[in-house]
Motif scaffolding. Structure first.
Motif, mmCIF file in Angstrom:
data_model
loop_
_atom_site.group_PDB
_atom_site.id
_atom_site.type_symbol
_atom_site.label_atom_id
_atom_site.label_comp_id
_atom_site.label_asym_id
_atom_site.label_seq_id
_atom_site.Cartn_x
_atom_site.Cartn_y
_atom_site.Cartn_z
ATOM 1 N N LEU A 4 27.503 28.129 101.563
ATOM 2 C CA LEU A 4 26.948 27.712 102.188
ATOM 3 C C LEU A 4 28.374 26.989 103.072
ATOM 4 O O LEU A 4 28.040 26.471 104.261
ATOM 5 C CB LEU A 4 26.189 26.628 101.557
ATOM 6 C CG LEU A 4 24.971 26.651 101.430
ATOM 7 C CD1 LEU A 4 24.169 25.201 100.676
ATOM 8 C CD2 LEU A 4 23.833 26.603 102.435
ATOM 9 N N SER A 31 25.268 34.844 108.323
ATOM 10 C CA SER A 31 24.256 36.030 107.261
ATOM 11 C C SER A 31 25.332 34.919 105.803
ATOM 12 O O SER A 31 24.648 35.886 104.709
ATOM 13 C CB SER A 31 25.606 37.246 107.295
ATOM 14 O OG SER A 31 26.531 37.439 107.045
ATOM 15 N N PHE A 33 24.383 31.888 104.375
ATOM 16 C CA PHE A 33 23.410 31.824 104.312
ATOM 17 C C PHE A 33 21.865 32.549 103.625
ATOM 18 O O PHE A 33 21.386 31.887 103.075
ATOM 19 C CB PHE A 33 22.992 31.147 105.815
ATOM 20 C CG PHE A 33 23.395 29.824 106.571
ATOM 21 C CD1 PHE A 33 23.517 28.578 105.958
ATOM 22 C CD2 PHE A 33 24.106 30.367 107.411
ATOM 23 C CE1 PHE A 33 25.259 27.171 106.050
ATOM 24 C CE2 PHE A 33 24.488 28.848 108.269
ATOM 25 C CZ PHE A 33 25.569 27.646 107.223
ATOM 26 N N ALA A 34 22.355 33.923 104.832
ATOM 27 C CA ALA A 34 21.200 34.679 104.151
ATOM 28 C C ALA A 34 22.205 34.685 102.387
ATOM 29 O O ALA A 34 20.802 35.000 101.772
ATOM 30 C CB ALA A 34 20.782 36.040 104.981
ATOM 31 N N ALA A 36 23.442 33.051 100.692
ATOM 32 C CA ALA A 36 22.970 31.916 99.721
ATOM 33 C C ALA A 36 22.139 31.635 99.253
ATOM 34 O O ALA A 36 21.373 31.302 98.319
ATOM 35 C CB ALA A 36 23.573 30.632 100.251
ATOM 36 N N VAL A 37 20.964 32.374 100.192
ATOM 37 C CA VAL A 37 19.750 32.264 99.348
ATOM 38 C C VAL A 37 19.232 33.256 98.634
ATOM 39 O O VAL A 37 18.620 33.163 97.870
ATOM 40 C CB VAL A 37 18.812 32.262 100.846
ATOM 41 C CG1 VAL A 37 16.847 32.874 100.083
ATOM 42 C CG2 VAL A 37 18.935 31.401 101.158
ATOM 43 N N ALA A 38 19.942 34.003 98.971
ATOM 44 C CA ALA A 38 19.657 35.563 97.396
ATOM 45 C C ALA A 38 20.456 35.032 96.784
ATOM 46 O O ALA A 38 19.182 35.184 95.360
ATOM 47 C CB ALA A 38 20.033 36.923 97.728
ATOM 48 N N TRP A 39 21.557 34.856 96.917
ATOM 49 C CA TRP A 39 21.611 34.123 94.846
ATOM 50 C C TRP A 39 21.323 33.151 94.421
ATOM 51 O O TRP A 39 20.946 33.239 93.778
ATOM 52 C CB TRP A 39 22.956 33.380 95.339
ATOM 53 C CG TRP A 39 23.802 32.471 94.514
ATOM 54 C CD1 TRP A 39 24.519 31.525 94.700
ATOM 55 C CD2 TRP A 39 24.260 33.434 93.269
ATOM 56 N NE1 TRP A 39 24.551 30.802 92.795
ATOM 57 C CE2 TRP A 39 24.371 32.622 91.914
ATOM 58 C CE3 TRP A 39 24.920 34.396 92.755
ATOM 59 C CZ2 TRP A 39 25.227 32.268 91.402
ATOM 60 C CZ3 TRP A 39 25.236 35.034 90.863
ATOM 61 C CH2 TRP A 39 26.076 33.958 90.895
ATOM 62 N N TRP A 40 20.569 32.131 95.082
ATOM 63 C CA TRP A 40 19.987 31.305 94.528
ATOM 64 C C TRP A 40 18.086 31.468 93.572
ATOM 65 O O TRP A 40 18.167 31.354 92.726
ATOM 66 C CB TRP A 40 19.184 29.807 95.162
ATOM 67 C CG TRP A 40 20.875 28.703 95.405
ATOM 68 C CD1 TRP A 40 21.484 28.994 94.967
ATOM 69 C CD2 TRP A 40 21.127 28.456 97.003
ATOM 70 N NE1 TRP A 40 22.246 27.977 95.149
ATOM 71 C CE2 TRP A 40 22.566 27.302 96.468
ATOM 72 C CE3 TRP A 40 19.800 27.857 98.178
ATOM 73 C CZ2 TRP A 40 22.794 26.224 97.346
ATOM 74 C CZ3 TRP A 40 21.444 27.452 98.638
ATOM 75 C CH2 TRP A 40 22.103 26.478 98.653
ATOM 76 N N ALA A 41 17.429 32.443 95.000
ATOM 77 C CA ALA A 41 16.308 34.260 93.552
ATOM 78 C C ALA A 41 16.986 33.730 92.958
ATOM 79 O O ALA A 41 16.358 33.998 92.014
ATOM 80 C CB ALA A 41 15.713 34.192 95.508
ATOM 81 N N TRP A 42 18.657 34.657 93.102
ATOM 82 C CA TRP A 42 18.456 35.639 91.846
ATOM 83 C C TRP A 42 19.133 34.961 90.496
ATOM 84 O O TRP A 42 18.873 34.765 89.582
ATOM 85 C CB TRP A 42 20.088 36.382 91.955
ATOM 86 C CG TRP A 42 20.459 37.258 90.988
ATOM 87 C CD1 TRP A 42 19.660 38.504 90.615
ATOM 88 C CD2 TRP A 42 21.126 37.153 89.996
ATOM 89 N NE1 TRP A 42 20.429 38.713 89.451
ATOM 90 C CE2 TRP A 42 21.039 36.906 88.806
ATOM 91 C CE3 TRP A 42 22.253 35.974 89.926
ATOM 92 C CZ2 TRP A 42 22.853 37.688 88.057
ATOM 93 C CZ3 TRP A 42 23.287 35.460 89.107
ATOM 94 C CH2 TRP A 42 23.211 36.330 88.445
ATOM 95 N N ASP A 44 17.675 31.791 90.402
ATOM 96 C CA ASP A 44 16.479 31.644 89.544
ATOM 97 C C ASP A 44 15.629 32.119 88.770
ATOM 98 O O ASP A 44 15.086 32.059 88.011
ATOM 99 C CB ASP A 44 16.146 30.153 90.424
ATOM 100 C CG ASP A 44 16.163 29.360 91.200
ATOM 101 O OD1 ASP A 44 16.984 28.706 90.188
ATOM 102 O OD2 ASP A 44 16.535 28.798 92.308
#
Length: 79
Positions: A4, A31, A33-34, A36-42, A44
């Motif tokens: 971020l 990119s 930000f995308a 970061a979203v992928a990291w948080w999804a993984w 969780d």
């Protein structure tokens, strides 16, 4: 968190047209930000976040127990 911060830095550099970032496409700048979203999804879905939180709580608990034992004069067990 680092992704971020990198995304915010790149976005500001792109917006104010500073350095080589001014010539980059917005897709490259946004990119992180995308990612970061992928990291948080993984994190969780695999339970990584919960496991780290539990390890932190366990460490706090063990530190508290060790402090109590030292206050009572009892030697703590070393693992």
């Amino acid at each position: 968190m680092y992704l971020l911060l990198a995304g915010l830095g790149l976005m500001l550099l792109k917006y104010f047209e500073v350095g080589f970032v001014a010539g980059l496409s917005w897709w490259w700048v946004l990119s992180p930000f995308a990612l970061a979203v992928a990291w948080w999804a993984w994190a969780d879905t695999t339970g990584y976040t919960k496991r780290k939180a539990m390890e932190k709580m366990d460490q706090k608990k063990q530190d508290r127990i060790d402090r109590q034992r030292e206050a009572l004069g009892i030697k703590t067990k070393r693992r």
